[in-house]
Design an enzyme around this catalytic site. Structure first.
Site, PDB file in Angstrom:
ATOM      1  N   SER A 292       0.977  -1.115   0.100  1.00 23.53           N
ATOM      2  CA  SER A 292       0.193   0.010  -0.030  1.00 23.53           C
ATOM      3  C   SER A 292       0.856   1.172  -0.060  1.00 23.53           C
ATOM      4  O   SER A 292       2.075   1.119   0.137  1.00 23.53           O
ATOM      5  CB  SER A 292      -0.766   0.085   1.126  1.00 23.53           C
ATOM      6  OG  SER A 292      -0.176   0.388   2.393  1.00 23.53           O
ATOM      7  N   ASP A 293       0.355   2.617  -0.248  1.00 13.40           N
ATOM      8  CA  ASP A 293       1.022   3.726  -0.102  1.00 13.40           C
ATOM      9  C   ASP A 293       0.769   4.017   1.343  1.00 13.40           C
ATOM     10  O   ASP A 293       0.051   3.326   2.046  1.00 13.40           O
ATOM     11  CB  ASP A 293       0.640   4.807  -1.070  1.00 13.40           C
ATOM     12  CG  ASP A 293       1.442   5.721  -1.363  1.00 13.40           C
ATOM     13  OD1 ASP A 293       2.518   5.822  -0.332  1.00 13.40           O
ATOM     14  OD2 ASP A 293       1.670   6.534  -2.296  1.00 13.40           O
ATOM     15  N   TRP A 294       1.623   5.167   1.838  1.00 10.43           N
ATOM     16  CA  TRP A 294       1.557   5.565   3.206  1.00 10.43           C
ATOM     17  C   TRP A 294       0.154   5.947   3.667  1.00 10.43           C
ATOM     18  O   TRP A 294      -0.781   6.747   3.268  1.00 10.43           O
ATOM     19  CB  TRP A 294       2.303   6.623   3.250  1.00 10.43           C
ATOM     20  CG  TRP A 294       2.618   7.082   4.730  1.00 10.43           C
ATOM     21  CD1 TRP A 294       1.755   7.964   5.513  1.00 10.43           C
ATOM     22  CD2 TRP A 294       3.808   6.878   5.651  1.00 10.43           C
ATOM     23  NE1 TRP A 294       2.243   8.113   6.762  1.00 10.43           N
ATOM     24  CE2 TRP A 294       3.349   7.415   6.791  1.00 10.43           C
ATOM     25  CE3 TRP A 294       5.076   6.131   5.409  1.00 10.43           C
ATOM     26  CZ2 TRP A 294       4.485   7.238   7.829  1.00 10.43           C
ATOM     27  CZ3 TRP A 294       5.780   6.068   6.304  1.00 10.43           C
ATOM     28  CH2 TRP A 294       5.534   6.563   7.512  1.00 10.43           C
TER      29      TRP A 294
END
Length: 776
Positions: A292-294
């Site tokens: 995932s992204d942040w």
């Protein structure tokens, strides 16, 4: 006989019957077969508890860098097996300390992957990715990524969150700075180069890093160019434009993918099963790791797609997100979700296998620690030379009236003005966590070295790019009085582009326009050098400057490269990887648009000032354009000048009609008709005249970079197969249509030598009925 016995065991065993030696009558001992990665994963997974498995899905660390001593909470998480990866730990001793805890003290002794955003360099900073795209040179991109991998891996970083492969058609979007531009063909070529540079030929080598294709997918189509915003993309356009560079990265063997922040057609990418399972896993057969992204998982609740963190964890896990970055919804909820049946144990096992597979592919189980480098790795002479070359190849000469550039022998005294002439931090550009401004070589320092300090008169005029104060104007004007030429270094600070830094007005910020106007009054040659993370609208100053050089944010070696280009030691070689707008209101703006039913041209375009007062209400020109901005950009995709002139002539094609599956070849002569050695990029475009869905007015299908001396000429050849023209039709089938096509070979997307060809309709031959034939 002695020679026979000293051969390999298999050779001896083959001849034992012939020589009749009893010592060789038994079979030699078998060499143990090394287990495959999948077999090693099976063995490890069989020993892992559900808590062990959930621990591998967690990425821990800090938002930018773990400073000071390692936090006890982090060490405890690693010791208890609650971390699969650590982000933003960049000191080799800390990396090895955490790795020792993981492999010696954690329950299953599984090594960590250390990750970092290494976007366009680690210590040796190259031009921003959009600048690298302006090189149109895969070798430069690969070399920059290779240097970044060598530098970052020397402190233990084995995973980078690059390349960003989002097609970007809107310069207002801050992250266009990280983009490979607007064209899927060019972006796909560069995607492969990034992967090869970061990952090398063998990921188990410690000087490599796993690359990460981000952001999957559609992030570059964020509405209004506003970061994180929704993206609405038709399925044909998704496949034929936005997914192409990602597919190229997958085919090149990229180690990881990252899901995007945005929602795509109403479904956040982080939980989008159509994207992550349907396309990435099922269609493309991708078996790498997906992160995932942040905070991307938990933010699905803010989107309104998940009820709470538990629902978010379930939707991300079921979509196939293997590792959660920053947030901890997996850690808190997966065990209960599995117990309730909302996430299956089979699904969790698939996620964990992907994480472990990456670690085995990186060789971390066999060699987890980072060894101190014997020699110099950071900022080597070779790396700095490569970075300087990248600046020269990326810089785009946009204007050069009166042959202002390069400076002739009559130019001896130079006034250096502007907020970015000596801004070592801002020169590095966006997302350079590890670049150090003390290593930056600025244009001011380089020009003082080249021309002598006494011959360079410096006054910034503005303290930074957004400065609205005119207090420094008088000093800047005074600095020009004894100069032969004025060079203004303007643009935008590094912080004004990149993530979360979208701009509605993409002109020169602060009082830069006013200062340039004041300098114009001095009636001396005036050169504008732009350092920025995006195209900058320059209509208000375009007629007040004699030359414009777009240097992007050029990185560590920007200064010497720019000074050498101004002096004519080198010539700028870049070509625009994006269409350059006249105004931000034209965005999104891109060359490969469709025609519409009423396309504008110079015959039917109506300008706002040409409308009569009290005009009868009508639709005037009846075409698609802006009354106050027209229909053309400031500069087209692929545009760039040189210090010399190139002529294109003698277009030749070997056929005019071809069958499906055939090749057709086009060639043109290119001549250097100027006075300087120069480099040009011959570009090959195709237009399908009629399709099952409307087709772009032009699409890049090839390019060749050539260097010619004055008077020299060269033939460029482009070969096109009918398969190269395939697109997705209404039924979402990948097809090439019979029919008529146009082609161009030229300097940019707006001009070129034109040809045409036709693909014949396939002939359907009916089978003759054998029975009827016999009766006859």
């Amino acid at each position: 006989m002695i020679k026979i016995f000293t051969k390999k065991v298999w050779s001896v065993s083959l001849i034992t019957g012939a020589i009749g030696l009893s010592a060789f009558t038994n079979h030699p001992p078998k060499i143990p077969v090394r287990k495959t990665i999948e077999q090693r994963i099976d063995s490890l997974m069989a020993k892992m508890t559900i808590d062990d498995k959930i621990g591998q899905t967690a990425q821990r660390g800090a938002s930018s860098r773990v400073k000071g001593p390692l936090p006890e909470v982090l060490k405890t998480a690693v010791r208890e097996g609650r971390a699969g990866s650590v982000i933003n730990v960049v000191e080799i001793d800390k990396v090895n300390e955490l790795q020792r805890i993981a492999v010696e003290e954690s329950p299953r002794h599984i090594p960590l992957i250390f990750a970092r955003d290494v976007i366009h360099g680690f210590k040796t900073i190259f031009p921003i990715p959009l600048g690298q795209a302006a090189t149109w040179d895969a070798d430069i991109v690969e070399q920059g990524s290779r240097i970044a991998a060598q530098e970052a891996s020397s402190v233990g970083i084995r995973w980078t969150f690059a390349p960003m492969l989002d097609i970007a058609r809107d310069a207002r979007w801050g992250r266009i700075a990280e983009s490979p531009g607007e064209d899927p063909y060019l972006a796909s070529i560069l995607a492969k180069a990034y992967v090869k540079g970061f990952q090398g030929d063998d990921l188990t080598k410690q000087n490599t890093m796993a690359a990460c294709a981000k952001h999957f997918a559609g992030y570059g189509a964020a509405e209004g160019g506003r970061d994180y915003n929704t993206a609405t993309i038709g399925v044909q356009m998704l496949y034929d434009v936005y997914l192409k560079p990602f597919k190229a990265a997958k085919d090149a063997g990229i180690g990881t993918f990252m899901a995007s922040f945005n929602d795509l057609n109403g479904v956040p990418a982080t939980g989008n099963q159509f994207l992550l399972k349907g396309i990435l896993r099922n269609e493309w057969k991708y078996d790498g790791m997906l992160v995932s992204d942040w905070n991307g998982v938990v933010e699905m609740t803010t989107h309104g797609f998940a009820r709470d963190s538990s629902d978010a964890a379930a939707k991300a896990a079921n979509a196939g997100i293997d590792m959660e970055m920053a947030s901890n919804t997996y850690e808190k909820n997966l065990k209960a979700l599995i117990a309730s049946g909302k996430v299956s144990i089979t699904q969790l096992n698939m996620l964990v296998r992907d994480v472990l597979r990456l670690k085995f592919r990186l060789g971390l189980f066999d060699n987890p620690y980072t060894e101190q480098a014997d020699g110099k790795v950071l900022l080597t002479d070779a790396s700095l030379a490569a970075a300087k070359k990248a600046v020269i190849e990326s810089a785009v000469l946009l204007k050069n009236d009166n042959v202002t550039l390069p400076f002739g022998k009559n130019i001896k005294k130079i006034a250096v003005i502007g907020p970015l002439a000596d801004a070592p931090h801002d020169q590095l550009g966006t997302w350079t966590f590890d670049g150090d401004s003390k290593d930056t070589q600025t244009p001011l320092a380089a020009m003082q070295h080249l021309y002598g300090k006494d011959n360079v008169f410096y006054a910034p005029g503005l303290n930074y790019s957004r400065d609205h104060s005119t207090d420094g104007f008088s000093k800047a004007i005074k600095a020009t009085h004894d100069a032969d030429v004025i060079v203004f270094f303007g643009g935008e600070e590094a912080i004004l582009s990149g993530e979360a830094h979208s701009r509605a007005d993409i002109g020169l910020p602060g009082a830069q326009d006013s200062l340039i106007s004041a300098l114009h009054q001095e009636d001396k040659p005036l050169v504008l050098v732009i350092m920025a993370g995006r195209p900058i609208t320059i209509g208000s100053v375009l007629d007040k400057v004699d030359a414009i050089l777009m240097a992007w944010h050029p990185g560590t070696m920007g200064g010497p490269a720019i000074a050498d280009m101004l002096a004519g030691i080198y010539a700028p070689e870049g070509r625009l990887p994006v269409t350059w707008p006249k105004t931000g209101a034209q965005e999104p703006l891109y060359y490969n648009h469709t025609n519409t039913g009423r396309p504008a041209n110079k015959q039917n375009y109506v300008a706002i000032d040409s409308i009569p007062i009290g005009a009868w209400q009508s639709s005037l020109g009846n075409t698609s354009h802006y009354l106050d901005a027209g229909y053309l950009p400031q500069y087209p995709f692929g545009y760039g000048l040189s210090y010399t002139m190139f002529d294109y002539y003698h277009l030749v094609q070997d056929k005019t009609i071809i069958n499906m599956g055939d090749n057709i070849q086009f060639s043109a002569e290119i001549a250097n008709v100027g006075e300087h050695t120069g480099t040009d990029i011959a570009q090959f475009y195709v237009q399908q005249m009629v399709g099952d869905v409307v087709r772009p007015v032009k699409e890049l299908r090839g390019f060749k970079k050539i260097s010619l001396n004055p008077g020299q000429k060269q033939t460029v050849i482009f070969t096109l197969n009918t398969a190269d023209l395939a697109y997705h039709n209404q039924a979402m089938k990948l097809v090439t249509d019979p029919g008529k096509y146009k082609i161009w070979i030229g300097k940019n997307a707006a001009e070129g030598l034109q040809g045409s060809f036709e693909i014949k309709e396939p002939v359907v031959v009916e089978k003759i009925n054998k029975v009827r034939r016999i009766k006859r």
